[in-house]
Write a protein that holds these residues in place. Sequence first.
Motif, PDB file in Angstrom:
ATOM      1  N   ARG A 224      43.461  31.510  38.775  1.00  0.00           N
ATOM      2  CA  ARG A 224      44.688  30.798  39.164  1.00  0.00           C
ATOM      3  C   ARG A 224      45.285  30.066  37.957  1.00  0.00           C
ATOM      4  NH1 ARG A 224      46.115  33.119  43.861  1.00  0.00           N
ATOM      5  NH2 ARG A 224      44.660  32.694  45.568  1.00  0.00           N
ATOM      6  N   PRO A 225      46.604  30.029  37.834  1.00  0.00           N
ATOM      7  CA  PRO A 225      47.220  29.207  36.783  1.00  0.00           C
ATOM      8  C   PRO A 225      46.985  27.730  37.082  1.00  0.00           C
ATOM      9  CG  PRO A 225      48.905  30.099  38.250  1.00  0.00           C
ATOM     10  CD  PRO A 225      47.613  30.749  38.641  1.00  0.00           C
ATOM     11  N   MET A 226      46.552  26.982  36.074  1.00  0.00           N
ATOM     12  CA  MET A 226      46.272  25.555  36.237  1.00  0.00           C
ATOM     13  C   MET A 226      46.851  24.806  35.044  1.00  0.00           C
ATOM     14  SD  MET A 226      42.393  25.633  37.813  1.00  0.00           S
ATOM     15  CE  MET A 226      41.791  26.866  36.652  1.00  0.00           C
ATOM     16  N   PRO A 227      48.181  24.652  35.000  1.00  0.00           N
ATOM     17  CA  PRO A 227      48.816  24.035  33.843  1.00  0.00           C
ATOM     18  C   PRO A 227      48.421  22.578  33.636  1.00  0.00           C
ATOM     19  CG  PRO A 227      50.400  24.329  35.635  1.00  0.00           C
ATOM     20  CD  PRO A 227      49.166  25.078  36.024  1.00  0.00           C
ATOM     21  N   GLY A 228      47.910  21.927  34.686  1.00  0.00           N
ATOM     22  CA  GLY A 228      47.526  20.516  34.547  1.00  0.00           C
ATOM     23  C   GLY A 228      46.118  20.313  34.035  1.00  0.00           C
ATOM     24  N   LEU A 229      45.375  21.386  33.815  1.00  0.00           N
ATOM     25  CA  LEU A 229      44.004  21.260  33.331  1.00  0.00           C
ATOM     26  C   LEU A 229      44.020  20.845  31.862  1.00  0.00           C
ATOM     27  CD1 LEU A 229      41.270  21.791  34.772  1.00  0.00           C
ATOM     28  CD2 LEU A 229      41.220  24.000  33.605  1.00  0.00           C
ATOM     29  N   ASP A 230      43.318  19.774  31.544  1.00  0.00           N
ATOM     30  CA  ASP A 230      43.316  19.212  30.190  1.00  0.00           C
ATOM     31  C   ASP A 230      42.250  19.913  29.348  1.00  0.00           C
ATOM     32  OD1 ASP A 230      43.528  17.739  27.906  1.00  0.00           O
ATOM     33  OD2 ASP A 230      42.758  15.876  28.767  1.00  0.00           O
ATOM     34  N   ALA A 231      42.699  20.798  28.462  1.00  0.00           N
ATOM     35  CA  ALA A 231      41.746  21.549  27.645  1.00  0.00           C
ATOM     36  C   ALA A 231      40.930  20.640  26.738  1.00  0.00           C
ATOM     37  CB  ALA A 231      42.497  22.594  26.822  1.00  0.00           C
ATOM     38  N   ASP A 232      41.504  19.524  26.293  1.00  0.00           N
ATOM     39  CA  ASP A 232      40.793  18.624  25.380  1.00  0.00           C
ATOM     40  C   ASP A 232      39.557  17.995  26.036  1.00  0.00           C
ATOM     41  OD1 ASP A 232      42.591  19.112  23.378  1.00  0.00           O
ATOM     42  OD2 ASP A 232      43.875  17.397  23.872  1.00  0.00           O
ATOM     43  N   ASP A 261      47.153  31.154  51.078  1.00  0.00           N
ATOM     44  CA  ASP A 261      45.901  31.115  51.837  1.00  0.00           C
ATOM     45  C   ASP A 261      44.815  31.992  51.228  1.00  0.00           C
ATOM     46  OD1 ASP A 261      47.124  29.443  53.713  1.00  0.00           O
ATOM     47  OD2 ASP A 261      47.909  31.155  54.852  1.00  0.00           O
ATOM     48  N   GLY A 262      45.077  32.586  50.083  1.00  0.00           N
ATOM     49  CA  GLY A 262      44.087  33.469  49.466  1.00  0.00           C
ATOM     50  C   GLY A 262      42.814  32.732  49.104  1.00  0.00           C
ATOM     51  N   GLU A 263      41.684  33.406  49.273  1.00  0.00           N
ATOM     52  CA  GLU A 263      40.384  32.789  49.008  1.00  0.00           C
ATOM     53  C   GLU A 263      39.879  33.061  47.599  1.00  0.00           C
ATOM     54  OE1 GLU A 263      37.693  34.177  51.930  1.00  0.00           O
ATOM     55  OE2 GLU A 263      38.573  33.009  53.570  1.00  0.00           O
ATOM     56  N   VAL A 264      40.403  34.060  46.930  1.00  0.00           N
ATOM     57  CA  VAL A 264      39.890  34.443  45.617  1.00  0.00           C
ATOM     58  C   VAL A 264      40.667  33.679  44.555  1.00  0.00           C
ATOM     59  CG1 VAL A 264      39.442  36.340  44.021  1.00  0.00           C
ATOM     60  CG2 VAL A 264      39.323  36.729  46.497  1.00  0.00           C
ATOM     61  N   HIS A 265      40.023  32.663  43.960  1.00  0.00           N
ATOM     62  CA  HIS A 265      40.685  31.856  42.935  1.00  0.00           C
ATOM     63  C   HIS A 265      40.329  32.300  41.528  1.00  0.00           C
ATOM     64  CE1 HIS A 265      42.042  29.607  46.231  1.00  0.00           C
ATOM     65  NE2 HIS A 265      41.019  28.770  46.351  1.00  0.00           N
ATOM     66  N   ALA A 266      39.213  32.974  41.385  1.00  0.00           N
ATOM     67  CA  ALA A 266      38.834  33.567  40.104  1.00  0.00           C
ATOM     68  C   ALA A 266      37.979  34.787  40.396  1.00  0.00           C
ATOM     69  CB  ALA A 266      38.081  32.582  39.218  1.00  0.00           C
ATOM     70  N   THR A 279      35.012  33.720  43.186  1.00  0.00           N
ATOM     71  CA  THR A 279      34.772  32.407  43.782  1.00  0.00           C
ATOM     72  C   THR A 279      36.026  31.863  44.459  1.00  0.00           C
ATOM     73  OG1 THR A 279      34.025  30.143  43.304  1.00  0.00           O
ATOM     74  CG2 THR A 279      35.388  31.208  41.645  1.00  0.00           C
ATOM     75  N   ASP A 280      35.793  31.036  45.477  1.00  0.00           N
ATOM     76  CA  ASP A 280      36.874  30.235  46.067  1.00  0.00           C
ATOM     77  C   ASP A 280      36.710  28.770  45.667  1.00  0.00           C
ATOM     78  OD1 ASP A 280      34.701  29.438  47.541  1.00  0.00           O
ATOM     79  OD2 ASP A 280      35.497  30.042  49.479  1.00  0.00           O
ATOM     80  N   TRP A 281      35.769  28.519  44.729  1.00  0.00           N
ATOM     81  CA  TRP A 281      35.429  27.213  44.195  1.00  0.00           C
ATOM     82  C   TRP A 281      34.801  26.290  45.237  1.00  0.00           C
ATOM     83  CZ3 TRP A 281      40.484  27.506  41.089  1.00  0.00           C
ATOM     84  CH2 TRP A 281      40.233  28.174  39.869  1.00  0.00           C
ATOM     85  N   GLY A 331      48.897  35.444  45.852  1.00  0.00           N
ATOM     86  CA  GLY A 331      49.223  34.265  45.066  1.00  0.00           C
ATOM     87  C   GLY A 331      49.221  34.580  43.580  1.00  0.00           C
ATOM     88  N   PRO A 332      49.433  33.549  42.743  1.00  0.00           N
ATOM     89  CA  PRO A 332      49.562  33.775  41.295  1.00  0.00           C
ATOM     90  C   PRO A 332      48.212  33.843  40.581  1.00  0.00           C
ATOM     91  CG  PRO A 332      49.913  31.460  41.801  1.00  0.00           C
ATOM     92  CD  PRO A 332      49.695  32.140  43.121  1.00  0.00           C
ATOM     93  N   TYR A 333      48.205  34.608  39.471  1.00  0.00           N
ATOM     94  CA  TYR A 333      47.008  34.720  38.641  1.00  0.00           C
ATOM     95  C   TYR A 333      47.404  34.834  37.172  1.00  0.00           C
ATOM     96  CZ  TYR A 333      44.366  35.836  42.905  1.00  0.00           C
ATOM     97  OH  TYR A 333      43.789  35.797  44.153  1.00  0.00           O
TER      98      TYR A 333
END
Length: 372
Positions: A224-232, A261-266, A279-281, A331-333
């Motif tokens: 999933r795209p996670m633009p708010g994830l802080d790589a630092d 509603d998709g269950e596959v996040h990665a 995984t659905d985390w 959903g988006p990936y």
Amino acid sequence: MADNYDRAKSLKSPGDAEVVAELRGRIAELESAVRNKEVALRGRIAELEYANEQLRRRGQGEGNHEVLPVVVAATVDLSRVDTSIVRHVTSFLASSRELLKLALTCKSFGWRQPTSTLNWSLVEEVARQAACSMATEEEMGCLPQYVRGTATWLSILHRYEHLLMFDVLLGGFIEHRNGDKTAVCATGGFFSYSVAVSSSYVMTSGAHYAEFLITGKPYIGIVRPMPGLDADAYHEGEFCFIGMARLQPDFLVQRSDDWGDGEVHACEYYKYDGGVNWTDWDDDRIDEEWEGRESRQSGDTVGMLLNLDEGTLTVCKNNRRLGVIKDGLSGPYCWYVCLGKHPTVTDAVSIKRGEAPCSIRTEQRQPNRIVL
């Protein structure tokens, strides 16, 4: 003489007269058909003569005494046409492949002209303008530099058209290879994994194909795209999307409405033995079997087709279709890879856009089947 005539006449049977009459009738029919054909032919000749006369009169009225117009072949001297006009017209070609075809048509397009102020051909100039106008500064940094005899503007434009970047690195054991953002390699200690994400290329619908040239035993997949994830926040430790329970809350907090509603996040494909993890985390499904599972070798090219219209992720190896590793996707990936170091090899991956092989493009949807 008279005796012979009378004798022959007397030998004729009564049927001979009927045959003669029939032949005469047939001859009359053929003569009538020939006359009709002659009449039709004369009529057609008259029509053509009339049409020719009309053309002659029209030509005389326009000052042209030729019955039919004469087409004269002309040669255009392109050196007398303003190069800016030619460049503008050529810019409407859609791709580097079309520009290459134009360059091969004649020297005026594909070769540098002595009278031109350009350091390259007209086609090269159009390719330069296209690449520079479309690519961002970050993308230009991933493209080769123009060097006469080494890299042409056509090759740079072609590279841009197939460019995908790993623009986000997560974890402390990964880096871009030689500064090239289309390629990453593992660093650090053995079995310490980190992740590279192509976060700027978000796939929300339709079909998307990417090729991964692999070294070692990397994981390749979608997330999933996670633009708010802080790589630092993760640059010193190990990082994985699957199999690290302590990080799952960080991922779930990034959830947005467009995930649906998709269950596959990665979902990732393990190159070494062909296993699939997803995984659905909340729960991880590790090393699922699938029809077409096959081990890999270092140096293989792995292709992935994400078809969001059908909700499937298909894998191929060296342009050969292996099978659908996951369905039910929505959903988006984004594309991502997970790399580590091993005692005998260090993982490395480069990514590029490509055209899916015919075996994948034309396939009918085949649901994933779990092998028990």
